[in-house]
Design an enzyme around this catalytic site. Structure first.
Site, PDB file in Angstrom:
ATOM      1  N   ASP A   1      95.650  76.542  36.024  1.00 37.09           N
ATOM      2  CA  ASP A   1      94.485  77.271  35.510  1.00 37.09           C
ATOM      3  C   ASP A   1      94.732  77.824  34.116  1.00 37.09           C
ATOM      4  O   ASP A   1      95.504  78.767  33.932  1.00 37.09           O
ATOM      5  CB  ASP A   1      94.135  78.411  36.475  1.00 37.09           C
ATOM      6  CG  ASP A   1      92.781  79.027  36.154  1.00 37.09           C
ATOM      7  OD1 ASP A   1      92.023  78.435  35.355  1.00 37.09           O
ATOM      8  OD2 ASP A   1      92.475  80.099  36.705  1.00 37.09           O
ATOM      9  N   ASP A  37      88.597  74.998  29.939  1.00 36.41           N
ATOM     10  CA  ASP A  37      89.104  75.583  31.180  1.00 36.41           C
ATOM     11  C   ASP A  37      89.446  74.517  32.219  1.00 36.41           C
ATOM     12  O   ASP A  37      88.551  73.864  32.751  1.00 36.41           O
ATOM     13  CB  ASP A  37      88.054  76.555  31.734  1.00 36.41           C
ATOM     14  CG  ASP A  37      88.525  77.280  32.993  1.00 36.41           C
ATOM     15  OD1 ASP A  37      89.744  77.302  33.245  1.00 36.41           O
ATOM     16  OD2 ASP A  37      87.670  77.818  33.714  1.00 36.41           O
TER      17      ASP A  37
END
Ligand SMILES: *[C@@H]1O[C@H](CO)[C@@H](O)[C@H](O)[C@H]1NC(C)=O
Ligand SMILES: *[C@@H]1O[C@H](CO)[C@@H](O)[C@H](O)[C@H]1NC(C)=O
Ligand SMILES: *[C@@H]1O[C@H](CO)[C@@H](O)[C@H](O)[C@H]1NC(C)=O
Ligand SMILES: *[C@@H]1O[C@H](CO)[C@@H](O)[C@H](O)[C@H]1NC(C)=O
Ligand SMILES: *[C@@H]1O[C@H](CO)[C@@H](O)[C@H](O)[C@H]1NC(C)=O
Length: 405
Positions: free
Chosen positions: A92, A273
């Site tokens: 992440d 992201d």
């Protein structure tokens, strides 16, 4: 509405073969897929994450309702302790704490030392709270970080099927997650650099369109760029100064077009992201994109939340062109579509053509007006360069590969 239950998870064993040069370590990634209605929640999950990322401040933590939704994510195998126990952690770039315990429980060894601190992190969907440990973290056989601060999740929500997260966002995102000491928690990238395990704080990420339900279809490079993984030159954009995108791996896209439609007319900030599945656009931008595809609509009523594209409009679709740095990065028509044979996995109906571009949930002007998620990154090599404070993209072998709907 289908039940949000029994989301069985299928994993593929991680390919152990990792390539490595002196201070450059490349690790295979596994695309994480779920059976049944798993992806039914994806656009909603992405949107919840988007609104959360936008409103996130560094001053503390917020607890959101737990909901039975999950993301489609990329994971990598990370060892903790000595001897190491391996955990499948979500990669992440949108968060910076590393923690385990949401699946496999923490196996403590002689290197596992409690720090006496509590940790609490809230995500777009889901959260965890627990206690912080210092431990040995093995990213690869030749990349073993000593004294890495990691969380042991004791309470959590929305991490079905994964053991935690490896947070490779900017360290400032850890602000407010530790108590009683309210200090930042050095990330695995920070420590790898400090301990001389990597030469530069650079993360390279290669995702590729998954060929099967579960696919080891990506690699992550700690410490630099793997030149074998892209073709041509890298194009960089500085990390944006526009808040709140500036808190993340945020960049400005200078223009976004789709055929004759100008979706984003001027330089606009958003983020890149790895933790977001779709490509999300601020609602007013999304509406322009929608106009470019006759008859397209958001399937909110049927609850997939996905864009539905009439079959008759597919042939007339245009590439979606992101201008980043001095280069145009295009999502060709195939890249904008959910392959029809994946409809069931996405919670959709057979024969319906769904799209992967979604709505952010707020209009533009908020300082975080798009999220470039996995569906874009599956076309390009992405470089998160903390050393030079920039994000880069490069063409890959599959940039020009075609999928025929
Ligand atoms: C954490 O955030 C608070 C509130 O924004 C700020 O005052 C403080 O300086 C930050 N701490 C660090 C270590 O960056
Ligand atoms: C890790 O912590 C131990 C115990 O405090 C210390 O002896 C060791 O030098 C540290 N190692 C690194 C690489 O910081
Ligand atoms: C890309 O394609 C070329 C030519 O087919 C091949 O030699 C190279 O190994 C491929 N690179 C990757 C990373 O797959
Ligand atoms: C980036 O985009 C924001 C709007 O989101 C704008 O205010 C800012 O000037 C842009 N920055 C640059 C360097 O163009
Ligand atoms: C949505 O549901 C309606 C009513 O059940 C149905 O007619 C329509 O085909 C569905 N659309 C999609 C895209 O699933």
């Amino acid at each position: 509405m289908q039940p949000f239950s029994c989301w069985a998870l299928l994993f593929v064993a991680l390919v152990a073969a990792s390539r490595s040069t002196s201070s450059l370590v490349t690790i295979p990634l596994t695309k994480l897929d779920r059976t049944g209605s798993y992806l039914q929640g994806s656009p909603h999950a992405d949107r919840a994450r988007a609104s959360f990322l936008k409103t996130r401040t560094t001053s503390g933590s917020t607890t959101v309702p737990a909901s039975n939704l999950a993301y489609m994510q990329y994971t990598t195998s990370v060892g903790v302790g000595s001897p190491a126990t391996y955990y499948n952690l979500v990669v992440d770039t949108g968060s910076s704490n590393t923690f385990i315990g949401t699946g496999k429980t923490y196996v403590r060894t002689s290197t596992s030392a409690p720090t006496g601190q509590h940790v609490n992190v809230t995500y777009g969907l889901g959260f965890f709270t627990g206690v912080e440990y210092s431990d040995t973290v093995t990213l690869a056989p030749d990349l073993v970080i000593a004294n890495q601060s990691i969380g042991d999740a004791l309470q959590y929500a929305d991490f079905e099927g994964v053991d935690g997260i490896i947070g490779v966002g900017p360290v400032d995102l850890t602000n407010g997650t530790l108590s009683p000491d309210n200090t930042l928690i050095p990330t695995i990238m920070n420590n790898a650099l400090k301990q001389g395990l990597i030469k530069k704080e650079i993360l390279g990420v290669l995702f590729a369109p998954p060929a099967t339900y579960n696919d080891t279809n990506g690699v992550i490079t700690y410490g630099g760029i793997d030149h074998a993984l892209y073709t041509g030159k890298m194009s960089y954009a500085p990390v944006t100064e526009t808040y709140p995108a500036s808190l993340f791996w945020g960049i400005n896209v200078t223009e976004l077009t789709c055929g004759t439609h100008t979706v984003i007319p001027q330089s606009t900030a958003g983020i890149v992201d790895t933790g977001t599945t779709l490509v999300l656009l601020a609602d007013d931008f999304f509406d322009v994109y929608l106009d470019a595809i006759p008859g397209a609509y958001l399937d909110d009523d049927n609850n997939t939340g996905l864009l539905v594209i009439p079959s008759s409009s597919v042939a007339d679709m245009q590439p979606l062109n992101f201008k980043i740095g001095d280069t145009v990065f295009s999502m060709d028509i195939a890249a904008q579509l959910v392959p029809l044979d994946q409809n069931t996995a996405w919670g959709g109906q057979a024969g319906v053509q769904y799209g992967v571009v979604g709505k952010l949930g707020t209009d533009s002007g908020g300082g975080l007006d798009f999220i470039i998620g996995q569906k874009f990154m599956e076309k390009y090599y992405a470089v998160f360069d903390a050393h030079s404070n920039r994000v880069g993209f490069g063409y890959t072998n599959h940039t020009f590969s075609k999928y025929s709907p």
